[in-house]
Design an enzyme around this catalytic site. Sequence first.
Site, PDB file in Angstrom:
ATOM      1  N   GLY A 153     -39.222 -45.667  84.433  1.00 32.77           N
ATOM      2  CA  GLY A 153     -37.839 -46.228  84.697  1.00 32.77           C
ATOM      3  C   GLY A 153     -37.653 -47.297  83.495  1.00 32.77           C
ATOM      4  O   GLY A 153     -36.458 -47.437  83.058  1.00 32.77           O
ATOM      5  N   CYS A 175     -43.681 -49.943  93.089  1.00 28.85           N
ATOM      6  CA  CYS A 175     -42.497 -49.453  93.233  1.00 28.85           C
ATOM      7  C   CYS A 175     -42.635 -48.310  94.317  1.00 28.85           C
ATOM      8  O   CYS A 175     -41.657 -48.047  95.089  1.00 28.85           O
ATOM      9  CB  CYS A 175     -41.670 -48.627  92.105  1.00 28.85           C
ATOM     10  N   ASN A 186     -38.223 -40.236  91.466  1.00 29.93           N
ATOM     11  CA  ASN A 186     -37.993 -40.679  90.136  1.00 29.93           C
ATOM     12  C   ASN A 186     -36.525 -41.237  89.464  1.00 29.93           C
ATOM     13  O   ASN A 186     -36.352 -42.123  89.258  1.00 29.93           O
ATOM     14  CB  ASN A 186     -38.725 -40.086  89.056  1.00 29.93           C
TER      15      ASN A 186
END
Length: 321
Positions: free
Chosen positions: A33, A177, A62
């Site tokens: 990211g 995350c 993702n």
Amino acid sequence: MSRYVRQMILPEMGETGQTALSLAHVLVIGAGGLAASALPLLAGAGVGRITIVDGDNVDLSNLHRQTMFTEADQGRPKAEVAAARCRAINSEIHIDALAETLTPANVAALSKAATLVMDCADSYAVSYTLSDHCFKAGTPLITGSALGFSGYAAGLCAGAPSLRAIFPEAPQNAASCATSGVMGPVVAMIGALQAQMALAVLIGQTPSPLGQMVPFDARSMRSSAFRFDGAPEPVQGFTFVTPEMLGTEDTIIELRDAEEAPVAAHPNAQRIAPQDLKDRLPKADGRLALCCATGLRAWRAAENTHELWPGEIVLVAASAS
């Protein structure tokens, strides 16, 4: 007309700055990211050589934040896909893709030719490994982190303090995350900020972003900045190693039980639960190596037992090896 004309108009850039970018080699660790914003900006700006290192493959989960990838990229190596996107942006620069994970064993080889290193990985073990190496080597390091609705970017090393000077103790939790979630725009903003800081270092902009941290909170829509030039390096610091870097003279403790880790991080490891370590700590000389999945339990165990061990204590993050 030059593709770089809009940035070369800036007095801080000009031909001198653009030439500096064209001669630079930026090593980017992680193609997820943060890199989704940072990499296209570095490529577009004309950084002469970019090396992308990431051992993961693209997954559907993702895509909400790792916007260099598409649904068609699922299962492909992130480093290779990201490199192809950067080449499509700028065919005049050189892009290398390495589908591997950065570890304490390969960090020196990967970064030896880099003008600047960017930490875009989602791993504090990788972040500390990079910081330790860059601090010793005098290489500028731009790090970033995003979780939930907030994040930060910071310029480290090369005359500025290291990551350990800012965060000398083990993180309070193992949130990531994957476990706690993250907003895509937050990740994109931090990645873009990392790119801006990297470009500023490469062109010699003053004041330098090295020694500066910029946090951002998306809930309040507020950003701030502070300098940490005078932050002292901690006296006590536990470094990360790989299982391959351990020897017969090391005392190796696997902190995970057999159910969590049927195969220990090292064949010579003894299994001792973290809560039992103080009472069962072997009496030996040499290094003590503490092993777990991410390195967090090992770090906390090291903080709790370092006064009982006469020698060096090192950490093994098995999932990052």
